[in-house]
Write an enzyme that holds these catalytic residues in place. Structure first.
Site, PDB file in Angstrom:
ATOM      1  N   GLY A 185       0.858  -1.174   0.000  1.00 53.33           N
ATOM      2  CA  GLY A 185       0.000   0.000   0.000  1.00 53.33           C
ATOM      3  C   GLY A 185       0.898   1.228   0.000  1.00 53.33           C
ATOM      4  NE  ARG A 186      -1.871   6.318  -1.020  1.00 52.68           N
ATOM      5  CZ  ARG A 186      -2.262   7.116  -0.023  1.00 52.68           C
ATOM      6  NH1 ARG A 186      -1.431   7.963   0.521  1.00 52.68           N
ATOM      7  NH2 ARG A 186      -3.503   7.069   0.433  1.00 52.68           N
ATOM      8  CB  CYS A 244       2.823  -4.912  -2.816  1.00 49.02           C
ATOM      9  SG  CYS A 244       2.118  -3.908  -4.119  1.00 49.02           S
ATOM     10  CG  HIS A 245       4.053  -0.010  -3.196  1.00 49.82           C
ATOM     11  ND1 HIS A 245       3.119  -0.655  -3.991  1.00 49.82           N
ATOM     12  CD2 HIS A 245       4.486   1.052  -3.906  1.00 49.82           C
ATOM     13  CE1 HIS A 245       2.988  -0.002  -5.131  1.00 49.82           C
ATOM     14  NE2 HIS A 245       3.809   1.033  -5.121  1.00 49.82           N
ATOM     15  CD  GLU A 261       4.176   6.384  -0.986  1.00 52.85           C
ATOM     16  OE1 GLU A 261       3.842   7.525  -0.596  1.00 52.85           O
ATOM     17  OE2 GLU A 261       3.665   5.855  -1.990  1.00 52.85           O
ATOM     18  CE1 TYR A 305       1.752  -3.137  -9.379  1.00 55.49           C
ATOM     19  CE2 TYR A 305       2.749  -0.968  -9.120  1.00 55.49           C
ATOM     20  CZ  TYR A 305       1.832  -1.797  -9.732  1.00 55.49           C
ATOM     21  OH  TYR A 305       0.988  -1.306 -10.697  1.00 55.49           O
TER      22      TYR A 305
END
Length: 185
Positions: free
Chosen positions: A86-87, A116-117, A90, A137
């Site tokens: 997801g985000r 993924c992220h 970050e 990802y």
């Protein structure tokens, strides 16, 4: 015999399937699972989907409870770690406590599941993933390679204790391997 303990590290904007699926899978297996975030609170999840766009779309998801703040985590008490995407990665990678937590699992050779992220969480600790192989990802390939890891263009990949997946559709394969490694640990 005490139940195995799993740590899930995330924050607001975690991909809903990538936090809920592993959390429920761990509970199903009889593992204790804690969700840790920068702050102990209800986290907002997001739903990433692959529609007819050239990238994924994002919509608001369910809330999920982080029952532990990063600063209160005692990594040595856990048998494995899960890093959803997801985000959230970050911003959580900038938390002062998270790099030490994640590093512990690599140094202790405990199972590390990255989706993924979630690979972005590894960028501040490049020294522990340098020379390893993993997937993520596709948009995260530059970050994976910047750590000195080799990006594997596969949907899921296992490099010893490092179990990685491209995106949420790969959860069955990577969670199967994660559970297998936890039960063998």
């Amino acid at each position: 015999m005490a139940a195995k303990k799993i740590l899930i590290v995330t924050g607001d904007a975690v991909e809903a399937l990538e936090v809920y699926y592993p959390y429920f899978r761990c509970m199903e297996e009889g593992f204790e699972a804690d969700i840790a975030a920068p702050h102990k609170k209800k986290l907002h999840t997001v739903i990433h989907d692959f529609e007819d766009w050239e990238t994924y779309t994002e919509k608001p998801g369910y809330l999920v409870e982080a029952n532990l703040a990063f600063e209160d985590v005692k990594a040595e008490q856990y048998d494995g770690i899960i890093i959803p995407g997801g985000r959230a990665p970050e911003h959580i990678r900038m938390n002062e406590y998270l790099p030490g937590i994640v590093t512990h699992f690599f140094e202790a050779d405990k199972p590390v599941c990255v989706m993924c992220h979630g690979s972005l969480v590894l960028t501040p600790i490049a020294d522990v993933v340098k020379g390893r192989k993993m997937t993520a990802y596709q948009a995260c390939r530059p970050e994976v390679e910047s750590t000195g890891a080799e990006y594997m263009n596969e949907m899921d990949y296992v490099d010893r204790n490092l179990i990685s997946g491209h995106a949420w559709p790969d959860l069955p394969a990577i969670m199967k391997e994660f559970v297998k490694q936890i039960n063998s640990y």
